[in-house]
Scaffold this motif. Structure first.
Motif, PDB file in Angstrom:
ATOM      1  N   ALA A 448       0.813  -1.165   0.045  1.00 41.99           N
ATOM      2  CA  ALA A 448       0.011   0.054  -0.011  1.00 41.99           C
ATOM      3  C   ALA A 448       0.859   1.159   0.099  1.00 41.99           C
ATOM      4  O   ALA A 448       0.552   2.393  -0.718  1.00 41.99           O
ATOM      5  N   VAL A 449       1.993   1.135   0.632  1.00 46.26           N
ATOM      6  CA  VAL A 449       3.006   2.256   0.639  1.00 46.26           C
ATOM      7  C   VAL A 449       3.533   2.538  -0.615  1.00 46.26           C
ATOM      8  O   VAL A 449       3.475   3.723  -1.328  1.00 46.26           O
ATOM      9  N   TRP A 450       3.926   1.572  -1.414  1.00 46.72           N
ATOM     10  CA  TRP A 450       4.461   1.900  -2.798  1.00 46.72           C
ATOM     11  C   TRP A 450       3.221   2.341  -3.704  1.00 46.72           C
ATOM     12  O   TRP A 450       3.630   2.928  -4.739  1.00 46.72           O
ATOM     13  N   PHE A 451       1.993   1.602  -3.504  1.00 47.79           N
ATOM     14  CA  PHE A 451       0.924   2.383  -4.133  1.00 47.79           C
ATOM     15  C   PHE A 451       0.748   3.941  -4.436  1.00 47.79           C
ATOM     16  O   PHE A 451       0.296   4.460  -5.133  1.00 47.79           O
ATOM     17  N   SER A 452       1.182   4.397  -3.114  1.00 47.03           N
ATOM     18  CA  SER A 452       1.150   5.966  -2.674  1.00 47.03           C
ATOM     19  C   SER A 452       2.135   6.846  -3.445  1.00 47.03           C
ATOM     20  O   SER A 452       2.083   7.864  -3.315  1.00 47.03           O
ATOM     21  N   LEU A 453       3.028   6.063  -4.054  1.00 45.60           N
ATOM     22  CA  LEU A 453       4.265   6.808  -4.749  1.00 45.60           C
ATOM     23  C   LEU A 453       3.711   7.611  -6.107  1.00 45.60           C
ATOM     24  O   LEU A 453       4.606   8.112  -6.636  1.00 45.60           O
ATOM     25  N   LEU A 461      -2.117  14.118  -3.457  1.00 42.86           N
ATOM     26  CA  LEU A 461      -1.031  13.827  -2.471  1.00 42.86           C
ATOM     27  C   LEU A 461      -1.609  13.729  -0.974  1.00 42.86           C
ATOM     28  O   LEU A 461      -1.024  12.801  -0.043  1.00 42.86           O
ATOM     29  N   ALA A 462      -2.635  14.588  -0.484  1.00 46.45           N
ATOM     30  CA  ALA A 462      -3.203  14.500   0.659  1.00 46.45           C
ATOM     31  C   ALA A 462      -3.649  13.106   1.128  1.00 46.45           C
ATOM     32  O   ALA A 462      -3.420  12.542   2.366  1.00 46.45           O
ATOM     33  N   GLU A 463      -4.249  12.385   0.161  1.00 47.68           N
ATOM     34  CA  GLU A 463      -4.811  11.119   0.412  1.00 47.68           C
ATOM     35  C   GLU A 463      -3.586  10.155   0.491  1.00 47.68           C
ATOM     36  O   GLU A 463      -3.620   9.170   1.526  1.00 47.68           O
ATOM     37  N   ALA A 464      -2.466  10.362  -0.269  1.00 50.61           N
ATOM     38  CA  ALA A 464      -1.222   9.257  -0.018  1.00 50.61           C
ATOM     39  C   ALA A 464      -0.590   9.547   1.267  1.00 50.61           C
ATOM     40  O   ALA A 464      -0.278   8.638   2.091  1.00 50.61           O
ATOM     41  N   LEU A 465      -0.487  10.849   1.902  1.00 55.38           N
ATOM     42  CA  LEU A 465      -0.003  11.106   3.099  1.00 55.38           C
ATOM     43  C   LEU A 465      -0.739  10.748   4.234  1.00 55.38           C
ATOM     44  O   LEU A 465      -0.153  10.135   5.218  1.00 55.38           O
ATOM     45  N   LEU A 490       8.896  10.646  -2.699  1.00 55.44           N
ATOM     46  CA  LEU A 490       7.663  11.744  -2.882  1.00 55.44           C
ATOM     47  C   LEU A 490       8.593  13.077  -3.155  1.00 55.44           C
ATOM     48  O   LEU A 490       8.221  13.843  -3.829  1.00 55.44           O
ATOM     49  N   LEU A 491       9.430  13.317  -2.073  1.00 54.60           N
ATOM     50  CA  LEU A 491      10.367  14.631  -2.097  1.00 54.60           C
ATOM     51  C   LEU A 491      11.238  14.864  -3.555  1.00 54.60           C
ATOM     52  O   LEU A 491      11.444  16.027  -3.796  1.00 54.60           O
ATOM     53  N   ARG A 492      11.358  13.866  -4.495  1.00 52.24           N
ATOM     54  CA  ARG A 492      11.950  13.947  -5.680  1.00 52.24           C
ATOM     55  C   ARG A 492      11.105  14.847  -6.603  1.00 52.24           C
ATOM     56  O   ARG A 492      11.578  15.539  -7.424  1.00 52.24           O
ATOM     57  N   THR A 493       9.794  15.206  -6.310  1.00 53.70           N
ATOM     58  CA  THR A 493       8.957  16.103  -7.367  1.00 53.70           C
ATOM     59  C   THR A 493       8.824  17.299  -6.239  1.00 53.70           C
ATOM     60  O   THR A 493       8.208  17.208  -5.347  1.00 53.70           O
ATOM     61  N   GLU A 494       9.195  18.348  -7.152  1.00 52.41           N
ATOM     62  CA  GLU A 494       9.193  19.501  -6.541  1.00 52.41           C
ATOM     63  C   GLU A 494       8.028  20.023  -6.017  1.00 52.41           C
ATOM     64  O   GLU A 494       7.953  20.589  -4.755  1.00 52.41           O
ATOM     65  N   GLU A 495       6.835  20.040  -6.536  1.00 50.53           N
ATOM     66  CA  GLU A 495       5.543  20.336  -6.199  1.00 50.53           C
ATOM     67  C   GLU A 495       5.118  19.528  -4.960  1.00 50.53           C
ATOM     68  O   GLU A 495       4.015  20.186  -4.394  1.00 50.53           O
ATOM     69  N   HIS A 496       5.709  18.583  -4.697  1.00 49.40           N
ATOM     70  CA  HIS A 496       5.287  17.655  -3.498  1.00 49.40           C
ATOM     71  C   HIS A 496       5.946  18.252  -1.995  1.00 49.40           C
ATOM     72  O   HIS A 496       5.343  18.037  -0.947  1.00 49.40           O
ATOM     73  N   ARG A 497       6.946  19.056  -2.389  1.00 47.98           N
ATOM     74  CA  ARG A 497       7.789  18.855  -1.245  1.00 47.98           C
ATOM     75  C   ARG A 497       7.529  19.839  -0.077  1.00 47.98           C
ATOM     76  O   ARG A 497       7.683  19.286   1.227  1.00 47.98           O
ATOM     77  N   ALA A 498       6.875  21.172  -0.163  1.00 52.51           N
ATOM     78  CA  ALA A 498       6.328  21.633   0.979  1.00 52.51           C
ATOM     79  C   ALA A 498       5.335  20.909   1.756  1.00 52.51           C
ATOM     80  O   ALA A 498       5.558  20.844   3.036  1.00 52.51           O
TER      81      ALA A 498
END
Length: 629
Positions: A448-453, A461-465, A490-498
């Motif tokens: 389930a964690v890998w699915f969240s990637l 993203l909020a659902e994944a987190l 997930l931090l590789r994607t700039e839009e996700h980082r904050a």
């Protein structure tokens, strides 16, 4: 294997021997670049190189689809074009666009490699990235903008093939060109010119008078009609040719596989799963499958060494081969194998799985072998999706659940990617499956964690987190470890980082999440080697300072953090990389290297644990010296 057994390929990002104690046993030094779940398996960029004969064909024998002129202009002006449009011959058109753009070579980029991870693009080379059947939306705005810059910087070209325009981010809208199918007769006539360069008058008459190719036929059917016209001209019975032209691919496969041997079934299944892969490797794996099938019937005679020639194999399978430049070794060649008719692979998979249930266990063990799922992950994914969607079953995800319950990360990732591919059409089934994994066994939770990637518009993203936070509460090491790895990815994607950094900081305030949040704080800020630490600090300095401070002062991680600072200080004289990381880390903990500020930081950071003061003073002093403070 129980949930607590250690899986050798799993990178340990958090302690595996303790749930609530201090940090020990963290595997350091592995993440020295992008995080790779389950080991350093960086997919190669190029999976196939077009041969000179293939480029000559597309250069001299091409019928442009509707929209071709626009696609050509976009590629020439912008360097990247996105092609959509079912039945328009997108793959062939992609090669023609690149040839017309003047590239010296054309290569197929790996569909398993994320667009944001493209690397090593070569000048004067055109790349085709075909992700029409990928999981969810195959790339986001940041990834597309990055590859645009990379293409411009390297002097290369890129054609992306998608199913629907909506799968591209809005920022790529100016690059998206919908194509429409070219006239079928024009395609067939051009194919006749290629096949019969001296005189194609008689095959053309056969095409028009005997085969009567209908308007609106797909490019694939038009090419097949031209091939049959040539064969009729050379002696094939007209009625046989008409039957072959009108025959649906499922019917053709049914007829072709009638009364075949187990060895021929194994060869067909292997090519169906591994189409366009190296011929020698496919045959070797097919023989392994044939041996496993023979073991279920021990009285069967094994095939004699010289009982089947290469020509016999290809005839039995209805396949052919293409000799190509070797992707890894210049000057050498490899031979790839593919069916002679488009759509044959899926039809073979469906027939053999549907009609031979007694072979399921053997076929599944063979195709889900760890080496297969690692070496040919995308091919196995596509095969499982074809079985799930094409074969009626009361438990359609039985194979996927089997993968999710295994300990190897490669199997868990495969299960996650299969359900991600199913997410658009079977959303309710996927939602219930992922929900059951989230509260299931340790391995299911990791799946389930890998699915969240791969967050998407439909699964933000909020659902994944939220899912990661729930799994992070697990008492078992495997899912906790997976959460740490997933957050770093997930931090590789700039839009996700904050949002991701904010979520990690909120986890630090919850003791039930500390054993995930504190290792994350140490990785993210650079106590352990993490390639994005400096970039994240430049963009989010306040968040990074808070994480670094937490890691150094929390009782659970304090000793490990101090130890890492001292190790970096001791290595700083010998390794520039260690000196740079030490300077980076200490500047997250003190605003300047000037002595008063440095002294105040050491006193404050060691207030709850005075025994660490000497070690911190040493690390800060070395940092000031190598950092020019």
């Amino acid at each position: 294997m129980s949930d607590e057994d250690e899986v050798p390929e799993e990178i340990r990002f958090i302690p595996g021997n303790s749930v609530d104690g201090p940090f020990t046993g963290i595997q350091v030094g592995i993440v020295n670049g992008d995080v790779r779940l389950g080991g350093d398996r960086v997919p190669r960029l190029v999976v196939l190189r077009a041969t000179s004969a293939e480029l000559d064909d597309v250069r001299h024998h091409f019928t442009p689809p509707g929209g071709y002129g626009t696609a050509r202009r976009v590629l020439l002006e912008r360097g990247v074009v996105v092609l959509t449009g079912h039945g328009a011959g997108r793959s062939y058109t992609a090669r023609r666009l690149l040839v017309e753009a003047g590239v010296a070579a054309v290569a197929e980029a790996n569909p398993e490699l994320p667009l944001g991870a493209f690397h090593g693009l070569a000048a004067d080379t055109g790349y085709v990235w075909d992700v029409r059947d990928s999981a969810r939306d195959p790339f986001d705005r940041a990834e597309f903008e990055r590859v645009e810059r990379l293409v411009r910087a390297t002097g290369s070209r890129l054609v992306i093939v998608l199913d629907e325009p909506v799968r591209a981010p809005s920022s790529a809208a100016a690059h998206v060109v919908p194509l429409t199918a070219p006239p079928a007769f024009d395609v067939a006539r051009e194919e006749l010119r290629r096949r019969c360069p001296d005189d194609h008058t008689e095959p053309l008459r056969v095409l028009v008078e005997d085969l009567a190719l209908e308007d609106g036929a797909s490019p694939e059917k038009a090419v097949r009609a031209a091939d049959l016209a040539v064969r009729v001209h050379r002696g094939l019975d007209r009625d046989t040719a008409l039957q072959a032209l009108r025959e649906h691919v499922e019917q053709a496969v049914e007829r072709h596989l009638a009364e075949r041997t187990d060895l021929e079934f194994a060869l067909s299944f292997a090519v169906a799963l591994l189409e366009n892969q190296p011929y020698d490797e496919v045959v070797a794996r097919a023989l392994t499958l044939a041996e496993a099938l023979r073991a279920t019937s021990p009285d069967d005679e094994p095939p004699r060494a010289f009982s089947l020639s290469k020509r016999d194999v290809l005839t039995a399978v209805a396949a052919t081969t293409t000799v190509r430049d070797h992707p890894d070794y210049p000057g050498l060649a490899e031979e790839t194998v593919h069916f002679t008719r488009q759509g044959w692979a899926d039809a073979v998979l469906r027939k053999l799985w549907r009609d031979y249930p007694l072979a399921h266990d053997v076929l599944w063990r063979w195709m889900s072998d760890r080496d297969m799922t690692t070496r040919f992950a995308d091919a196995v994914q596509r095969a499982v999706v074809a079985i799930v969607t094409g074969i009626p079953a009361h438990e359609p995800l039985r194979l996927v659940h089997d993968l999710a319950r295994r300990g190897a990360v490669a199997h868990q990732e495969l299960a996650a990617k299969v359900v991600a591919r199913l997410d658009g059409r079977y959303r309710d089934l996927v939602s219930r499956t992922v929900e059951s994994w989230t509260t299931g066994t340790a391995y299911e939770q990791a799946t389930a964690v890998w699915f969240s990637l791969a967050p998407s518009e439909s699964r933000p993203l909020a659902e994944a987190l939220r899912r990661l936070e729930l799994i992070a509460r697990s008492a078992k090491a495997t899912p906790r470890n997976a959460v740490v790895a997933a957050v770093l990815e997930l931090l590789r994607t700039e839009e996700h980082r904050a949002d991701v950094l904010d979520r990690v900081e909120s986890w630090l305030a919850n003791r039930r999440l500390a054993h995930v949040a504190l290792p994350l704080a140490m990785w993210i800020t650079g106590y352990y080697p993490y390639a994005l630490a400096v970039e994240l600090t430049e963009a989010h300095p306040a968040r990074m300072r808070a994480l670094a401070h937490h890691a150094l002062t929390a009782p659970e991680s304090r000793d490990a953090a101090v130890e890492r600072l001292v190790e970096l200080a001791d290595e700083a004289r010998l390794r520039d990389s260690s000196a740079a990381r030490l300077v980076h880390l200490t500047l997250l903990l003190t605003p300047t290297f000037r002595w008063p500020a440095r002294h105040r930081a050491v006193v404050a950071l060691s207030a709850a644990h005075p025994a660490s003061r000497g070690a911190l003073r040493h690390a800060f002093r070395v940092a000031a010296r190598v950092g020019g403070g």
